[in-house]
Design a protein around this motif. Structure first.
Motif, PDB file in Angstrom:
ATOM      1  N   GLY A  74       0.805  -1.215   0.000  1.00 45.69           N
ATOM      2  CA  GLY A  74       0.000   0.000   0.000  1.00 45.69           C
ATOM      3  C   GLY A  74       0.840   1.268   0.000  1.00 45.69           C
ATOM      4  N   PHE A  75       0.176   2.385   0.193  1.00 47.36           N
ATOM      5  CA  PHE A  75       0.809   3.700   0.154  1.00 47.36           C
ATOM      6  C   PHE A  75       1.229   4.103   1.563  1.00 47.36           C
ATOM      7  N   THR A  76       2.503   3.934   1.839  1.00 45.76           N
ATOM      8  CA  THR A  76       3.099   4.398   3.090  1.00 45.76           C
ATOM      9  C   THR A  76       4.296   5.274   2.734  1.00 45.76           C
ATOM     10  N   ALA A  77       4.755   6.050   3.687  1.00 43.23           N
ATOM     11  CA  ALA A  77       5.911   6.918   3.439  1.00 43.23           C
ATOM     12  C   ALA A  77       7.133   6.093   3.068  1.00 43.23           C
ATOM     13  N   VAL A  78       7.319   4.959   3.746  1.00 40.43           N
ATOM     14  CA  VAL A  78       8.485   4.108   3.494  1.00 40.43           C
ATOM     15  C   VAL A  78       8.431   3.529   2.080  1.00 40.43           C
ATOM     16  N   ARG A  79       7.255   3.042   1.682  1.00 39.92           N
ATOM     17  CA  ARG A  79       7.115   2.428   0.349  1.00 39.92           C
ATOM     18  C   ARG A  79       7.322   3.457  -0.757  1.00 39.92           C
ATOM     19  N   LEU A  80       6.722   4.642  -0.603  1.00 41.88           N
ATOM     20  CA  LEU A  80       6.877   5.662  -1.641  1.00 41.88           C
ATOM     21  C   LEU A  80       8.329   6.137  -1.712  1.00 41.88           C
ATOM     22  N   THR A  81       8.934   6.354  -0.557  1.00 42.54           N
ATOM     23  CA  THR A  81      10.331   6.789  -0.528  1.00 42.54           C
ATOM     24  C   THR A  81      11.239   5.764  -1.203  1.00 42.54           C
ATOM     25  N   GLY A  82      11.019   4.492  -0.888  1.00 47.94           N
ATOM     26  CA  GLY A  82      11.847   3.432  -1.461  1.00 47.94           C
ATOM     27  C   GLY A  82      11.754   3.376  -2.975  1.00 47.94           C
ATOM     28  N   ARG A  83      10.544   3.463  -3.490  1.00 44.55           N
ATOM     29  CA  ARG A  83      10.355   3.342  -4.941  1.00 44.55           C
ATOM     30  C   ARG A  83      10.903   4.574  -5.671  1.00 44.55           C
ATOM     31  N   ILE A  84      10.707   5.748  -5.098  1.00 49.67           N
ATOM     32  CA  ILE A  84      11.137   6.992  -5.748  1.00 49.67           C
ATOM     33  C   ILE A  84      12.657   7.172  -5.681  1.00 49.67           C
ATOM     34  N   THR A  85      13.246   6.925  -4.509  1.00 50.20           N
ATOM     35  CA  THR A  85      14.694   7.125  -4.377  1.00 50.20           C
ATOM     36  C   THR A  85      15.478   6.075  -5.169  1.00 50.20           C
ATOM     37  N   ALA A  86      14.896   4.919  -5.381  1.00 47.84           N
ATOM     38  CA  ALA A  86      15.566   3.871  -6.164  1.00 47.84           C
ATOM     39  C   ALA A  86      15.855   4.343  -7.587  1.00 47.84           C
ATOM     40  N   HIS A  87      15.004   5.258  -8.087  1.00 50.84           N
ATOM     41  CA  HIS A  87      15.193   5.774  -9.444  1.00 50.84           C
ATOM     42  C   HIS A  87      15.733   7.204  -9.445  1.00 50.84           C
ATOM     43  N   LYS A  88      16.198   7.649  -8.256  1.00 51.46           N
ATOM     44  CA  LYS A  88      16.818   8.978  -8.126  1.00 51.46           C
ATOM     45  C   LYS A  88      15.919  10.109  -8.626  1.00 51.46           C
ATOM     46  N   VAL A  89      14.619   9.974  -8.387  1.00 49.99           N
ATOM     47  CA  VAL A  89      13.660  11.000  -8.797  1.00 49.99           C
ATOM     48  C   VAL A  89      13.616  12.134  -7.778  1.00 49.99           C
ATOM     49  N   ALA A  90      13.727  11.779  -6.492  1.00 51.40           N
ATOM     50  CA  ALA A  90      13.664  12.776  -5.415  1.00 51.40           C
ATOM     51  C   ALA A  90      14.341  12.206  -4.174  1.00 51.40           C
ATOM     52  N   SER A  91      14.714  13.080  -3.258  1.00 50.72           N
ATOM     53  CA  SER A  91      15.332  12.652  -1.996  1.00 50.72           C
ATOM     54  C   SER A  91      14.241  12.210  -1.020  1.00 50.72           C
ATOM     55  N   ARG A  92      14.663  11.564   0.040  1.00 50.30           N
ATOM     56  CA  ARG A  92      13.729  11.122   1.077  1.00 50.30           C
ATOM     57  C   ARG A  92      12.983  12.323   1.661  1.00 50.30           C
ATOM     58  N   ASN A  93      13.707  13.413   1.941  1.00 46.85           N
ATOM     59  CA  ASN A  93      13.073  14.595   2.527  1.00 46.85           C
ATOM     60  C   ASN A  93      12.028  15.204   1.598  1.00 46.85           C
ATOM     61  N   THR A  94      12.308  15.188   0.300  1.00 53.17           N
ATOM     62  CA  THR A  94      11.361  15.719  -0.681  1.00 53.17           C
ATOM     63  C   THR A  94      10.086  14.875  -0.698  1.00 53.17           C
ATOM     64  N   VAL A  95      10.254  13.561  -0.638  1.00 52.64           N
ATOM     65  CA  VAL A  95       9.098  12.658  -0.627  1.00 52.64           C
ATOM     66  C   VAL A  95       8.243  12.898   0.615  1.00 52.64           C
ATOM     67  N   LEU A  96       8.885  13.006   1.769  1.00 52.43           N
ATOM     68  CA  LEU A  96       8.154  13.221   3.025  1.00 52.43           C
ATOM     69  C   LEU A  96       7.426  14.572   3.020  1.00 52.43           C
ATOM     70  N   ALA A  97       8.074  15.594   2.486  1.00 47.53           N
ATOM     71  CA  ALA A  97       7.440  16.921   2.398  1.00 47.53           C
ATOM     72  C   ALA A  97       6.248  16.873   1.449  1.00 47.53           C
ATOM     73  N   PHE A  98       6.376  16.106   0.394  1.00 48.11           N
ATOM     74  CA  PHE A  98       5.293  15.946  -0.581  1.00 48.11           C
ATOM     75  C   PHE A  98       4.075  15.281   0.071  1.00 48.11           C
ATOM     76  N   ILE A  99       4.318  14.210   0.835  1.00 48.43           N
ATOM     77  CA  ILE A  99       3.228  13.515   1.536  1.00 48.43           C
ATOM     78  C   ILE A  99       2.560  14.459   2.530  1.00 48.43           C
ATOM     79  N   GLU A 100       3.354  15.224   3.241  1.00 47.19           N
ATOM     80  CA  GLU A 100       2.823  16.169   4.219  1.00 47.19           C
ATOM     81  C   GLU A 100       1.923  17.212   3.545  1.00 47.19           C
ATOM     82  N   GLU A 101       2.357  17.666   2.384  1.00 48.99           N
ATOM     83  CA  GLU A 101       1.561  18.654   1.637  1.00 48.99           C
ATOM     84  C   GLU A 101       0.228  18.044   1.185  1.00 48.99           C
ATOM     85  N   LEU A 102       0.287  16.830   0.651  1.00 46.17           N
ATOM     86  CA  LEU A 102      -0.944  16.147   0.232  1.00 46.17           C
ATOM     87  C   LEU A 102      -1.919  16.010   1.393  1.00 46.17           C
ATOM     88  N   HIS A 103      -1.381  15.663   2.546  1.00 47.36           N
ATOM     89  CA  HIS A 103      -2.223  15.444   3.718  1.00 47.36           C
ATOM     90  C   HIS A 103      -2.786  16.769   4.246  1.00 47.36           C
TER      91      HIS A 103
END
Length: 290
Positions: free
Chosen positions: A66-95
């Motif tokens: 499912g959609f968790t911060a850890v899962r999204l961070t793992g998939r995105i950082t694996a392809h060097k699309v964004a940093s962990r902090n960027t992903v977490l800030a993005f989730i926070e904004e969505l919420h």
């Protein structure tokens, strides 16, 4: 049979499909500006599509799915699309803006699961529908009508689109001229605006007229600073992507054919994955009902 990216890029009518989608995207922006901005830079597009796919792939028997911060961070950082902090800030904004909510019962659990709010479901459905309608323009197909009549295809098609687009460097890493716009805040909105306004009928060998562009009004429209927009257009002009018919006053814009062709070839990659995922989901659905 789904179109390939090569077939799409080589189709003389594909530019009409690009313009059609740009117009639809503009309509989606007008209907919900803050949500539409989530797709207005390529990084956010990849984040949004991947997060939505993770939610659809959730398996109640597997608490790590499912959609968790850890899962999204793992998939995105694996392809060097964004940093962990960027992903977490993005989730926070969505919420914060309530585009996602905590899965009921998960508020205090770990890992905490998220799911899209109804407005986000509608926006993603509308985005896929618009892409299918743009493909229908090329061959008179009925993809959009079929998808609208069978909304359950969304659960199969969207994760497949998101995964293929994220994993393919040809889409994940836009060509240089396109990247100039797409890696900047709201840059995708600017390109859509130029594409929707492009005058194909009165094109010149090397460029397409766009018409009058008021940077102050456009920047206000897209909730970006006028300075940022002017800087973006100036950089694009330096590279020959676009220019002004009246260089001193800078009101009437043109866009280069080279840029348009590069943009169309890049968009063809995504369109091919949308078409393939639709055909695959449709076949899966037919198997399940057979």
């Amino acid at each position: 049979m789904a179109f390939t990216a090569e077939q799409l890029a080589g189709n003389s009518s594909f530019l009409m499909s690009i313009r059609f989608l740009a117009g639809r995207t503009r309509g989606m922006f007008d209907a919900g500006p803050r949500l539409a901005r989530l797709l207005a830079s390529h990084q956010r597009w990849l984040l949004t599509q991947t997060a939505y796919a993770l939610n659809l792939e959730y398996d109640p028997r597997d608490p790590t799915s499912g959609f968790t911060a850890v899962r999204l961070t793992g998939r995105i950082t694996a392809h060097k699309v964004a940093s962990r902090n960027t992903v977490l800030a993005f989730i926070e904004e969505l919420h914060t803006y309530r585009f996602i909510v905590h899965t009921p019962g998960d508020e205090r659990r770990r890992p905490r699961h998220f799911e899209p709010a109804e407005v986000s479901h509608q926006a993603m459905f509308g985005w896929i529908l618009a892409n299918l309608a743009a493909l229908d323009l090329l061959d008179g197909g009925q993809r959009a009508a079929f998808f609208q009549a069978n909304p359950s295809l969304m659960k199969l098609a969207q994760p497949r689109i998101a995964r293929h687009c994220l994993e393919d460097a040809a889409w994940r890493e836009p060509p240089e001229q396109v990247a100039l716009f797409l890696w900047t805040e709201a840059g995708g909105l600017v390109v859509d605006h130029l594409m929707a306004r492009m005058d194909i009928e009165n094109a010149e060998p090397e460029r397409f007229p766009v018409g009058r562009v008021e940077t102050r009004a456009l920047a206000g429209d897209f909730m970006m600073s006028r300075t940022h927009l002017q800087r973006l257009l100036a950089k694009a002009a330096q590279r020959g992507c676009l220019g002004w018919h009246d260089e001193t006053r800078k009101t009437h814009l043109w866009i280069s054919r080279n840029f348009v062709e590069e943009y169309c070839a890049w968009q063809a990659v995504k369109f091919a994955y949308v078409d393939e995922a639709f055909e695959w989901a449709k076949a899966q659905g037919e198997e399940m009902t057979a």
